[in-house]
Design a protein around this motif. Sequence first.
Motif, PDB file in Angstrom:
ATOM      1  N   ARG A 122       0.847  -1.193   0.000  1.00  0.00           N
ATOM      2  CA  ARG A 122       0.000   0.000   0.000  1.00  0.00           C
ATOM      3  C   ARG A 122       0.881   1.242   0.000  1.00  0.00           C
ATOM      4  O   ARG A 122       1.788   1.370   0.830  1.00  0.00           O
ATOM      5  CB  ARG A 122      -0.915  -0.018   1.224  1.00  0.00           C
ATOM      6  N   GLY A 123       0.629   2.125  -0.928  1.00  0.00           N
ATOM      7  CA  GLY A 123       1.432   3.337  -1.027  1.00  0.00           C
ATOM      8  C   GLY A 123       0.567   4.584  -1.042  1.00  0.00           C
ATOM      9  O   GLY A 123      -0.619   4.535  -1.404  1.00  0.00           O
ATOM     10  N   GLN A 124       1.152   5.699  -0.634  1.00  0.00           N
ATOM     11  CA  GLN A 124       0.428   6.967  -0.596  1.00  0.00           C
ATOM     12  C   GLN A 124       1.393   8.107  -0.885  1.00  0.00           C
ATOM     13  O   GLN A 124       2.504   8.149  -0.347  1.00  0.00           O
ATOM     14  CB  GLN A 124      -0.213   7.158   0.780  1.00  0.00           C
ATOM     15  N   VAL A 125       0.969   9.040  -1.745  1.00  0.00           N
ATOM     16  CA  VAL A 125       1.753  10.230  -2.054  1.00  0.00           C
ATOM     17  C   VAL A 125       0.807  11.421  -2.063  1.00  0.00           C
ATOM     18  O   VAL A 125      -0.253  11.384  -2.717  1.00  0.00           O
ATOM     19  CB  VAL A 125       2.455  10.131  -3.422  1.00  0.00           C
ATOM     20  N   GLY A 126       1.154  12.465  -1.341  1.00  0.00           N
ATOM     21  CA  GLY A 126       0.320  13.656  -1.307  1.00  0.00           C
ATOM     22  C   GLY A 126       1.146  14.907  -1.149  1.00  0.00           C
ATOM     23  O   GLY A 126       2.254  14.876  -0.612  1.00  0.00           O
ATOM     24  N   TYR A 127       0.589  16.017  -1.616  1.00  0.00           N
ATOM     25  CA  TYR A 127       1.257  17.312  -1.445  1.00  0.00           C
ATOM     26  C   TYR A 127       0.476  18.147  -0.449  1.00  0.00           C
ATOM     27  O   TYR A 127      -0.715  18.412  -0.626  1.00  0.00           O
ATOM     28  CB  TYR A 127       1.369  18.052  -2.769  1.00  0.00           C
ATOM     29  N   GLN A 128       1.157  18.538   0.616  1.00  0.00           N
ATOM     30  CA  GLN A 128       0.558  19.372   1.649  1.00  0.00           C
ATOM     31  C   GLN A 128       0.677  20.824   1.241  1.00  0.00           C
ATOM     32  O   GLN A 128       1.761  21.334   0.972  1.00  0.00           O
ATOM     33  CB  GLN A 128       1.270  19.128   2.975  1.00  0.00           C
ATOM     34  N   GLU A 134      -4.180  18.701   2.054  1.00  0.00           N
ATOM     35  CA  GLU A 134      -3.297  17.793   1.337  1.00  0.00           C
ATOM     36  C   GLU A 134      -4.097  17.079   0.250  1.00  0.00           C
ATOM     37  O   GLU A 134      -5.215  16.606   0.493  1.00  0.00           O
ATOM     38  CB  GLU A 134      -2.680  16.768   2.285  1.00  0.00           C
ATOM     39  N   TYR A 135      -3.522  17.003  -0.942  1.00  0.00           N
ATOM     40  CA  TYR A 135      -4.155  16.346  -2.075  1.00  0.00           C
ATOM     41  C   TYR A 135      -3.195  15.286  -2.605  1.00  0.00           C
ATOM     42  O   TYR A 135      -1.991  15.526  -2.706  1.00  0.00           O
ATOM     43  CB  TYR A 135      -4.468  17.344  -3.191  1.00  0.00           C
ATOM     44  N   ALA A 165      -7.986   8.725  -5.290  1.00  0.00           N
ATOM     45  CA  ALA A 165      -7.592  10.121  -5.102  1.00  0.00           C
ATOM     46  C   ALA A 165      -8.171  10.597  -3.781  1.00  0.00           C
ATOM     47  O   ALA A 165      -9.312  10.258  -3.433  1.00  0.00           O
ATOM     48  CB  ALA A 165      -8.108  10.982  -6.244  1.00  0.00           C
ATOM     49  N   PHE A 166      -7.386  11.384  -3.012  1.00  0.00           N
ATOM     50  CA  PHE A 166      -7.870  11.809  -1.694  1.00  0.00           C
ATOM     51  C   PHE A 166      -7.637  13.288  -1.455  1.00  0.00           C
ATOM     52  O   PHE A 166      -6.775  13.929  -2.068  1.00  0.00           O
ATOM     53  CB  PHE A 166      -7.224  10.987  -0.581  1.00  0.00           C
ATOM     54  N   TRP A 167      -8.418  13.807  -0.525  1.00  0.00           N
ATOM     55  CA  TRP A 167      -8.241  15.158   0.014  1.00  0.00           C
ATOM     56  C   TRP A 167      -8.287  15.043   1.533  1.00  0.00           C
ATOM     57  O   TRP A 167      -9.210  14.469   2.091  1.00  0.00           O
ATOM     58  CB  TRP A 167      -9.337  16.094  -0.467  1.00  0.00           C
ATOM     59  N   LYS A 168      -7.274  15.564   2.181  1.00  0.00           N
ATOM     60  CA  LYS A 168      -7.197  15.547   3.639  1.00  0.00           C
ATOM     61  C   LYS A 168      -7.093  16.968   4.155  1.00  0.00           C
ATOM     62  O   LYS A 168      -6.335  17.787   3.611  1.00  0.00           O
ATOM     63  CB  LYS A 168      -5.995  14.722   4.115  1.00  0.00           C
TER      64      LYS A 168
END
Length: 275
Positions: A122-128, A134-135, A165-168
């Motif tokens: 499981r991997g995750q990459v996001g830009y804060q 963070e997207y 795709a996520f938004w935090k």
Amino acid sequence: MFLFSSNYFPKNGEIGLGYDFFRSIPDGDWDGNTGTFASINFGVPVDLCDLGLQVGGSYGLYDWSGRGSVAKNNVQQQSFVTGGFYRRAQSSSGLNAGLVFDWMWNKGFGVFGVDTNFSQLRGQVGYQYCCDNEYGIWGTIDLGESHVDYQGVDLRFRSLSQINAFWKHDFKCGRETMIWVGVPYKRSLAFDSGRAGRFIVGASFRAPLSRCLLIEGYGSYLVPHSSVGLKKQSYYGANVCLEIKYFFGNKCSENLPLMPIGNNSNFIADTNYVF
């Protein structure tokens, strides 16, 4: 070679106790599973490229009165183990990324109540962006099938490979919400010509209750394959969980684990035979 800092002892992490409902594809058109579980997850700094190491796991007991699909009246047991590396942004903006290995172990799993275990990456990459938003994307890939012989039937299980795709949004230290939308991207074990579901939606939140306690919730729904009627009811997945956690460390620390441990929202099971 990875070198741990002199403060290698886990000083940022959490221990939890939760109430969980999940309904996976291997449950067929029978009811889902309700139970409780305990979990632990912690992070350790690594002296290389601002990396951290996270390790965690959980153990749960479900269907305390047994399940109606099998004659035996055993409680279902389920465990997750998660371990890997992550990087948190060192300022108000920047890149967050993580890669972990998830392993799921089950006793009395699915409509046939069999014992099985399988795994995924499981991997995750996001830009804060500007501290509080963070997207990014997160996804999984299965690491092979588990085979179980059940009265002459070859049952196969594996993780559902997915991309989301996520938004935090971070409110303050320890408070956050996250939503995601995605799709399975590999052929299902049950459908020779299609994916296990049409798309996936999910959400999570966490908020402090006191200096050392926080509440966390998450859920997901796999919209089933395009078949209709009873067949459609057999191929959806769902999860709703609420967990109280004891937190140790600094809620604002960059050494907090980035990735949640494996659970029934981020580790969805696929199978080749249900009814």
